[in-house]
Design a protein around this motif. Structure first.
Motif, PDB file in Angstrom:
ATOM      1  N   ARG A 156      75.190  32.005  25.459  1.00 12.76           N
ATOM      2  CA  ARG A 156      75.358  30.515  24.981  1.00 12.76           C
ATOM      3  C   ARG A 156      74.253  30.355  23.962  1.00 12.76           C
ATOM      4  N   GLY A 157      73.717  31.268  23.212  1.00 12.42           N
ATOM      5  CA  GLY A 157      72.647  31.387  22.681  1.00 12.42           C
ATOM      6  C   GLY A 157      72.591  30.203  21.503  1.00 12.42           C
ATOM      7  N   LYS A 158      71.314  29.510  21.308  1.00  9.78           N
ATOM      8  CA  LYS A 158      71.303  28.536  20.528  1.00  9.78           C
ATOM      9  C   LYS A 158      70.295  28.748  19.295  1.00  9.78           C
ATOM     10  N   GLY A 159      70.074  30.160  19.065  1.00 15.56           N
ATOM     11  CA  GLY A 159      69.041  30.684  17.891  1.00 15.56           C
ATOM     12  C   GLY A 159      69.407  32.071  17.908  1.00 15.56           C
ATOM     13  N   SER A 160      68.879  32.557  16.770  1.00 15.60           N
ATOM     14  CA  SER A 160      68.982  34.002  16.508  1.00 15.60           C
ATOM     15  C   SER A 160      68.555  34.865  17.573  1.00 15.60           C
ATOM     16  N   LEU A 161      69.410  35.821  18.160  1.00 17.17           N
ATOM     17  CA  LEU A 161      69.071  36.763  19.044  1.00 17.17           C
ATOM     18  C   LEU A 161      68.840  38.327  18.431  1.00 17.17           C
ATOM     19  N   VAL A 162      69.627  38.661  17.500  1.00 10.72           N
ATOM     20  CA  VAL A 162      69.722  39.814  16.905  1.00 10.72           C
ATOM     21  C   VAL A 162      69.269  39.856  15.455  1.00 10.72           C
ATOM     22  N   GLU A 163      68.127  40.590  15.376  1.00  5.24           N
ATOM     23  CA  GLU A 163      67.475  40.657  13.932  1.00  5.24           C
ATOM     24  C   GLU A 163      68.298  41.556  13.105  1.00  5.24           C
ATOM     25  N   ALA A 164      68.111  41.449  11.837  1.00  2.41           N
ATOM     26  CA  ALA A 164      68.893  42.014  10.909  1.00  2.41           C
ATOM     27  C   ALA A 164      68.538  43.338  10.518  1.00  2.41           C
ATOM     28  N   GLU A 165      67.277  43.345  11.033  1.00  2.00           N
ATOM     29  CA  GLU A 165      66.586  45.100  10.684  1.00  2.00           C
ATOM     30  C   GLU A 165      67.002  45.986  11.895  1.00  2.00           C
ATOM     31  N   TRP A 166      67.621  45.409  13.103  1.00  2.00           N
ATOM     32  CA  TRP A 166      67.717  46.322  14.026  1.00  2.00           C
ATOM     33  C   TRP A 166      69.077  46.869  14.089  1.00  2.00           C
ATOM     34  N   VAL A 167      69.879  46.410  13.265  1.00  2.00           N
ATOM     35  CA  VAL A 167      71.437  46.885  13.261  1.00  2.00           C
ATOM     36  C   VAL A 167      71.421  48.070  12.352  1.00  2.00           C
ATOM     37  N   LYS A 168      71.977  49.226  12.964  1.00  2.00           N
ATOM     38  CA  LYS A 168      71.849  50.430  12.039  1.00  2.00           C
ATOM     39  C   LYS A 168      73.441  50.509  11.249  1.00  2.00           C
ATOM     40  N   PRO A 169      73.290  50.858   9.989  1.00  2.00           N
ATOM     41  CA  PRO A 169      74.537  51.116   9.022  1.00  2.00           C
ATOM     42  C   PRO A 169      75.863  51.581  10.221  1.00  2.00           C
ATOM     43  N   GLY A 170      76.679  51.156   9.741  1.00  2.00           N
ATOM     44  CA  GLY A 170      78.189  51.444  10.461  1.00  2.00           C
ATOM     45  C   GLY A 170      78.477  50.903  11.592  1.00  2.00           C
ATOM     46  N   THR A 171      77.374  49.850  12.092  1.00  2.00           N
ATOM     47  CA  THR A 171      77.752  48.904  12.989  1.00  2.00           C
ATOM     48  C   THR A 171      78.850  48.046  12.909  1.00  2.00           C
ATOM     49  N   HIS A 172      79.978  47.620  13.885  1.00  2.00           N
ATOM     50  CA  HIS A 172      80.747  46.515  13.792  1.00  2.00           C
ATOM     51  C   HIS A 172      80.099  45.450  14.945  1.00  2.00           C
ATOM     52  N   ILE A 173      80.273  44.445  14.722  1.00  2.00           N
ATOM     53  CA  ILE A 173      79.783  43.355  15.445  1.00  2.00           C
ATOM     54  C   ILE A 173      80.760  42.286  15.782  1.00  2.00           C
ATOM     55  N   VAL A 174      80.990  42.201  17.210  1.00  2.00           N
ATOM     56  CA  VAL A 174      81.922  41.119  17.571  1.00  2.00           C
ATOM     57  C   VAL A 174      81.140  39.884  18.167  1.00  2.00           C
TER      58      VAL A 174
END
Lengths: 331, 331
Positions: free
Chosen positions: A205-223
């Motif tokens: 139920r987040g109301k602000g960013s929880l996932v920083e862009a630089e943490w996400v590795k290439p090829g990830t699918h985000i749901v």
């Protein structure tokens, strides 16, 4: 003219998760083929300490079914004060050829089922075929439902889970390991969980960013499940700059989905959105095109998912003689 | 948690017209006391040769009841092609304290009943006490319902009726004389009918003025039922210039009621509207103040009328052990 009544217990056993996934795929394809009408929903906010009740209408022109889902939530005092759950739902189905009421079913399970199935549909269409590791930011009911659905369509080797309290994550770990036999690691930080993900699921139920862009590795699918209203947010808007963005509904996601945030900050323009998931399923737009793309599926939830799922349940009930008929009028 | 199911046959025998009139008075008073929420309704227009289905939501904060009425109409081929009526309705009632679904009833009778009662409520509040003669422009189902309701609250000595076809008027005459024993004269012109009226009722699907201002004699009370959408019209807008104008809902009537026409032509301003019927019932504004005033009641119809009427039916069903309980879920 008889109307079929279906209890919660019937609804739960009348449909498999594989069938819900099929129903949601049909919903997305119908929606992106202009075969769907979904008026803006109407709702009433009750006074403090109670909650909200919404009424969502969908018309599937392919099956000629109109659905109305009444859904209440937030009534935390209900179990103690009234002996009923804090969230309840009812679905009416009408034959759109005559507008006869053909079915009334308990609707408390369907929202969870069709939202879980949405994630699985996106994984089928957009995740790398070699994906094996899921990370889950959020470990509540919908986080479990995502695993239940995705487990139908791929082999999940391990899950990394993070939540704001360790108790919630531990309970999730125990439940998932027992129910699906998939090993769960409770991550010590969001960063750790995100970095491990082939598929990243956010259901908070987040109301602000929880996932920083630089943490996400290439090829990830985000749901991205959690954000279905203005004010909610789970992802760093910078993530959208170089990702392939697929939405359930262009109009909803640009107005109140996760996709609203990068649009609002001019990180992307509307033209940068790749398309609707229905367009991908129909073959009108490509899905994933390389192993190092980051794909984001923004799910805001649509009445037509309730419609096709409830209709499948109704059809299964008729085929298996489940439920009770009631005659509201004789003519 | 059990939900009460009520068939059309039960609904019809569970409430008297006198009780519907009482329920509609409660609705108007609650509405004009800020005790009501009525979101804009949502609807779906089906393709040609079918019709329309609307969903109307009302919340009565006095009784703590939320109602949802699904109402379809216009399906002229239904009886032959599908064996169901061309218009059908279903009403759901929720306990607003928990949002539990407490009742599902056939809703095909309630719209007619509460609209008939609306006319009677206005006659009680606004017609001359010496009124005895009713003229009816329009002789369909709702014209009959108006007589049924008004007959509960005053002595009707004679009725003058006009419709666009003589057959319809003759059928109305025969039905009213048989059911209520009130003599009906089929008028040879609208003018003739209007000139005879102490109380003038309009219930047509008119799309232009049917009643000229100069035909209406001083002291007449007009019950304007037919106009509930932009594009419909029954009265000469000039009638409003010197009349006392009472509406069911200021926002609805100025947007899409009969009152919209004189506003649109600058014959009146919004400040010339005397008030809402609820304000008159609450004693906050006077009703009729002299025997030669012309009073106009503009009824567009409100979800809260369905709400209070359906709740009265539900309460009567519980008190009389009528209906069938169904348990949608166990908790």
């Amino acid at each position: 003219m008889k109307t079929l009544l279906l209890k919660k217990h019937d609804v739960g056993r009348l449909i498999s998760m594989a069938e819900v996934i099929g129903a949601v795929e049909e919903a997305y394809k119908a929606f992106s083929s202009d075969q769907v009408e979904q008026p803006d929903y109407i709702g009433i906010h009750l006074p403090s300490l109670r909650g909200e009740i919404d009424f969502k209408l969908g018309y599937d022109k392919v099956a000629e079914i109109i659905s109305m889902k009444a859904h209440s939530g937030g009534f935390t005092n209900n179990p103690v004060e009234h002996g009923v759950p804090n969230s309840m739902g009812t679905i009416l189905l009408f034959d759109a050829r005559s507008c006869a009421l053909i079915c009334i079913m308990d609707g408390s399970l369907i929202t969870g089922l069709r939202t879980g199935a949405a994630g699985a549909v996106s994984v089928k269409a957009l995740a790398r075929k070699s994906a094996r590791t899921i990370s889950s930011i959020g470990t509540g009911n919908q986080a479990r439902m995502q695993i239940r659905a995705i487990n139908e369509i791929m082999t999940i080797e391990e899950i990394h889970a993070w939540d704001s309290t360790y108790e919630t994550s531990s309970k999730y770990k125990a439940d998932i390991e027992r129910e699906f036999g998939i090993p769960v690691t409770v991550a010590s930080s969001k960063k750790e969980a995100v970095e491990r993900a082939d598929i990243l699921i956010t259901t908070t139920r987040g109301k602000g960013s929880l996932v920083e862009a630089e943490w996400v590795k290439p090829g990830t699918h985000i749901v991205a499940i959690g954000t279905d209203q203005r004010g909610k947010q789970e992802l760093d808007p910078e993530l959208f700059r170089n990702a392939k963005i697929i939405v359930d509904s262009l109009s909803q996601c640009t107005e109140k989905g996760e996709t609203w945030h990068p649009l609002d900050r001019n990180i992307i323009a509307k033209d940068d959105i790749h398309g609707e998931i229905g367009e991908v399923l129909l073959g009108r737009k490509p899905g994933r095109e390389s192993d190092d793309e980051i794909t984001i599926f923004d799910s805001t939830g649509m009445a037509i998912q309730d419609n096709t799922t409830a209709n499948k349940i109704y059809q299964n009930a008729l085929a298996n003689n489940v439920g009770t008929f009631f005659q509201f009028f004789e003519e």
